[in-house]
Design a protein around this motif. Structure first.
Motif, PDB file in Angstrom:
ATOM      1  N   GLY A 186      35.062   4.541  11.604  1.00  0.00           N
ATOM      2  CA  GLY A 186      34.228   3.372  11.364  1.00  0.00           C
ATOM      3  C   GLY A 186      32.814   3.730  10.963  1.00  0.00           C
ATOM      4  N   SER A 187      32.351   4.914  11.377  1.00  0.00           N
ATOM      5  CA  SER A 187      30.998   5.351  11.032  1.00  0.00           C
ATOM      6  C   SER A 187      30.961   6.119   9.719  1.00  0.00           C
ATOM      7  N   VAL A 188      32.077   6.735   9.356  1.00  0.00           N
ATOM      8  CA  VAL A 188      32.120   7.529   8.126  1.00  0.00           C
ATOM      9  C   VAL A 188      32.327   6.642   6.901  1.00  0.00           C
ATOM     10  N   ARG A 189      33.098   5.564   7.071  1.00  0.00           N
ATOM     11  CA  ARG A 189      33.379   4.661   5.957  1.00  0.00           C
ATOM     12  C   ARG A 189      32.468   3.444   6.007  1.00  0.00           C
ATOM     13  N   ASP A 190      32.080   2.959   4.822  1.00  0.00           N
ATOM     14  CA  ASP A 190      31.290   1.739   4.768  1.00  0.00           C
ATOM     15  C   ASP A 190      32.211   0.525   4.711  1.00  0.00           C
ATOM     16  N   ASN A 191      31.623  -0.662   4.552  1.00  0.00           N
ATOM     17  CA  ASN A 191      32.436  -1.879   4.571  1.00  0.00           C
ATOM     18  C   ASN A 191      33.348  -2.017   3.357  1.00  0.00           C
ATOM     19  N   LYS A 192      33.160  -1.168   2.357  1.00  0.00           N
ATOM     20  CA  LYS A 192      34.044  -1.163   1.189  1.00  0.00           C
ATOM     21  C   LYS A 192      35.097  -0.061   1.271  1.00  0.00           C
ATOM     22  N   GLY A 193      35.113   0.660   2.381  1.00  0.00           N
ATOM     23  CA  GLY A 193      36.094   1.716   2.560  1.00  0.00           C
ATOM     24  C   GLY A 193      35.695   3.052   1.977  1.00  0.00           C
ATOM     25  N   ARG A 194      34.519   3.133   1.375  1.00  0.00           N
ATOM     26  CA  ARG A 194      34.074   4.387   0.778  1.00  0.00           C
ATOM     27  C   ARG A 194      33.604   5.359   1.862  1.00  0.00           C
ATOM     28  N   VAL A 195      33.739   6.650   1.558  1.00  0.00           N
ATOM     29  CA  VAL A 195      33.398   7.699   2.519  1.00  0.00           C
ATOM     30  C   VAL A 195      31.987   8.193   2.249  1.00  0.00           C
ATOM     31  N   ASN A 196      31.160   8.179   3.286  1.00  0.00           N
ATOM     32  CA  ASN A 196      29.804   8.706   3.173  1.00  0.00           C
ATOM     33  C   ASN A 196      29.849  10.229   3.187  1.00  0.00           C
ATOM     34  N   LYS A 256      32.595  22.347  -1.663  1.00  0.00           N
ATOM     35  CA  LYS A 256      32.072  23.423  -2.500  1.00  0.00           C
ATOM     36  C   LYS A 256      32.056  23.026  -3.971  1.00  0.00           C
ATOM     37  N   ALA A 257      33.108  22.342  -4.419  1.00  0.00           N
ATOM     38  CA  ALA A 257      33.210  21.972  -5.832  1.00  0.00           C
ATOM     39  C   ALA A 257      32.246  20.861  -6.216  1.00  0.00           C
ATOM     40  N   THR A 258      31.881  20.015  -5.264  1.00  0.00           N
ATOM     41  CA  THR A 258      31.031  18.852  -5.571  1.00  0.00           C
ATOM     42  C   THR A 258      29.633  18.997  -4.996  1.00  0.00           C
ATOM     43  N   LEU A 259      29.238  20.224  -4.727  1.00  0.00           N
ATOM     44  CA  LEU A 259      27.958  20.463  -4.057  1.00  0.00           C
ATOM     45  C   LEU A 259      26.776  19.963  -4.875  1.00  0.00           C
ATOM     46  N   ASP A 260      26.873  20.045  -6.192  1.00  0.00           N
ATOM     47  CA  ASP A 260      25.742  19.690  -7.055  1.00  0.00           C
ATOM     48  C   ASP A 260      25.830  18.276  -7.623  1.00  0.00           C
ATOM     49  N   GLU A 261      26.814  17.514  -7.206  1.00  0.00           N
ATOM     50  CA  GLU A 261      26.977  16.177  -7.785  1.00  0.00           C
ATOM     51  C   GLU A 261      25.953  15.183  -7.249  1.00  0.00           C
ATOM     52  N   GLY A 262      25.597  15.310  -5.990  1.00  0.00           N
ATOM     53  CA  GLY A 262      24.581  14.430  -5.423  1.00  0.00           C
ATOM     54  C   GLY A 262      25.064  13.035  -5.089  1.00  0.00           C
ATOM     55  N   SER A 263      26.362  12.803  -5.099  1.00  0.00           N
ATOM     56  CA  SER A 263      26.884  11.473  -4.782  1.00  0.00           C
ATOM     57  C   SER A 263      26.803  11.218  -3.286  1.00  0.00           C
ATOM     58  N   ARG A 264      26.391  10.015  -2.916  1.00  0.00           N
ATOM     59  CA  ARG A 264      26.256   9.667  -1.505  1.00  0.00           C
ATOM     60  C   ARG A 264      27.559   9.170  -0.902  1.00  0.00           C
ATOM     61  N   VAL A 265      28.345   8.456  -1.702  1.00  0.00           N
ATOM     62  CA  VAL A 265      29.627   7.929  -1.226  1.00  0.00           C
ATOM     63  C   VAL A 265      30.706   8.279  -2.235  1.00  0.00           C
ATOM     64  N   VAL A 266      31.931   8.440  -1.730  1.00  0.00           N
ATOM     65  CA  VAL A 266      33.066   8.757  -2.595  1.00  0.00           C
ATOM     66  C   VAL A 266      34.253   7.901  -2.176  1.00  0.00           C
ATOM     67  N   SER A 267      35.209   7.801  -3.060  1.00  0.00           N
ATOM     68  CA  SER A 267      36.426   7.058  -2.762  1.00  0.00           C
ATOM     69  C   SER A 267      37.250   7.819  -1.724  1.00  0.00           C
ATOM     70  N   PRO A 268      37.892   7.114  -0.793  1.00  0.00           N
ATOM     71  CA  PRO A 268      38.715   7.810   0.213  1.00  0.00           C
ATOM     72  C   PRO A 268      39.894   8.556  -0.402  1.00  0.00           C
ATOM     73  N   GLU A 269      40.291   8.163  -1.619  1.00  0.00           N
ATOM     74  CA  GLU A 269      41.379   8.875  -2.287  1.00  0.00           C
ATOM     75  C   GLU A 269      40.927  10.230  -2.830  1.00  0.00           C
ATOM     76  N   ALA A 270      39.615  10.429  -2.938  1.00  0.00           N
ATOM     77  CA  ALA A 270      39.094  11.666  -3.532  1.00  0.00           C
ATOM     78  C   ALA A 270      38.991  12.803  -2.528  1.00  0.00           C
ATOM     79  N   VAL A 271      39.061  12.499  -1.243  1.00  0.00           N
ATOM     80  CA  VAL A 271      38.879  13.527  -0.217  1.00  0.00           C
ATOM     81  C   VAL A 271      40.003  13.441   0.811  1.00  0.00           C
ATOM     82  N   PRO A 272      40.350  14.567   1.448  1.00  0.00           N
ATOM     83  CA  PRO A 272      41.315  14.520   2.553  1.00  0.00           C
ATOM     84  C   PRO A 272      40.727  13.748   3.733  1.00  0.00           C
TER      85      PRO A 272
END
Length: 281
Positions: free
Chosen positions: A188-198, A161-177
């Motif tokens: 394996g499908s949610v994270r890319d090869n750099k560990g970021r969360v789609n 809800k808080a990031t609805l308007d940011e438009g970011s495609r990937v985020v750091s795994p530390e930023a989300v539960p």
């Protein structure tokens, strides 16, 4: 001729006017909220079942199931032991040809990737069609939980809800539960090869977990009726009048006595079934 008598027209008290309207609106709000939650639950379920059906149909078309794999493996092992220095084309292929071995490999890979394929189809369906409902959903429904184990799901909803308007495609795994939100089979499908969360993949995980928790009443919705706070399912004076409520239901408060009575009833019904089963049509 008598003059008509004037009748004074008085307005009813305000409480008699507004209270019925307020009660009606409260009931309608709960009904509409329940309907929205039903739609959410059905939509998430529909996405998953349609995706699974599509993957199964595709696998069924592309995959020829190989029968007798255990016997085939035993024959290959026996031939390999009997002629350990022989060439594959001379020892293995007479037992299992190249096409059959390729079919076994394809079947094994298809089984291992089954969940990932389902998730991929779910993600595509969500991103192309259903995702547009998310802003209205987050703006309308307010989710709560009395169980701290499922707080990560609520925190994930708040983050969406808080990031609805940011438009970011990937985020750091530390930023989300992550724990309690992303199933292990999907990580394996949610994270890319750099560990970021789609983000889109993460949304599917959150809504899938939310659906399961709502259905089990681990998560409830403010203003709902059927999906209300489960603590309100009990009378508000339950702790004070616990004995009276148990007496009214003719139930014992002793857990062992209760389970013993249930066990006795089950045994009695099973014995009755055993005695009459041959006479049942």
């Amino acid at each position: 001729m008598k003059k008509p008598r004037k009748c004074a027209v008085t307005s009813p008290p305000a409480d008699k006017v507004f209270m019925p309207h307020a009660a009606y609106l409260m009931v309608r709000e709960a009904v509409i909220t329940d309907a929205m939650i039903d739609l959410l639950i059905e939509t998430v379920h529909k996405i998953k079942t349609k995706s699974k059906r599509k993957v199964v149909n595709e696998i069924a078309k592309d995959l020829h199931r190989v029968s007798g794999k255990e016997r085939l493996l035993a024959d290959i092992a026996t031939a390999s032991i009997d002629d350990p220095s022989g060439r594959i084309c001379d020892v293995i292929y007479p037992i299992a040809g190249k096409d059959k071995l390729a079919a076994i490999i394809k079947e094994n890979r298809a089984k291992g990737a089954f969940d990932r394929q389902i998730y991929s189809v779910m993600r595509s369906s969500w991103a192309s069609h259903y995702r547009r409902m998310l802003p209205n959903l987050l703006a309308t429904l307010e989710f709560r939980s009395n169980n701290s184990a499922w707080r990560p799901v609520l925190q994930a909803m708040e983050w969406l809800k808080a990031t609805l308007d940011e438009g970011s495609r990937v985020v750091s795994p530390e930023a989300v539960p992550v724990e309690g939100v992303i199933p292990a089979k999907w990580r394996g499908s949610v994270r890319d090869n750099k560990g970021r969360v789609n983000r889109i993949s993460y949304e599917i995980c959150v809504l899938t977990q939310l659906r399961e928790r709502i259905r089990s009443k681990e998560v409830w919705v403010v203003g709902a009726d059927r999906y209300r706070n489960p603590d309100k399912d009990l009378p508000q004076d339950y702790e004070k009048r616990r004995s009276a409520y148990y007496a009214g239901l003719k139930l014992t408060q002793n857990a062992r006595d209760f389970t013993a009575s249930v066990r006795h009833e089950l045994e009695r019904e099973l014995l009755l079934l055993n005695d009459t089963i041959l006479e049942n049509d």
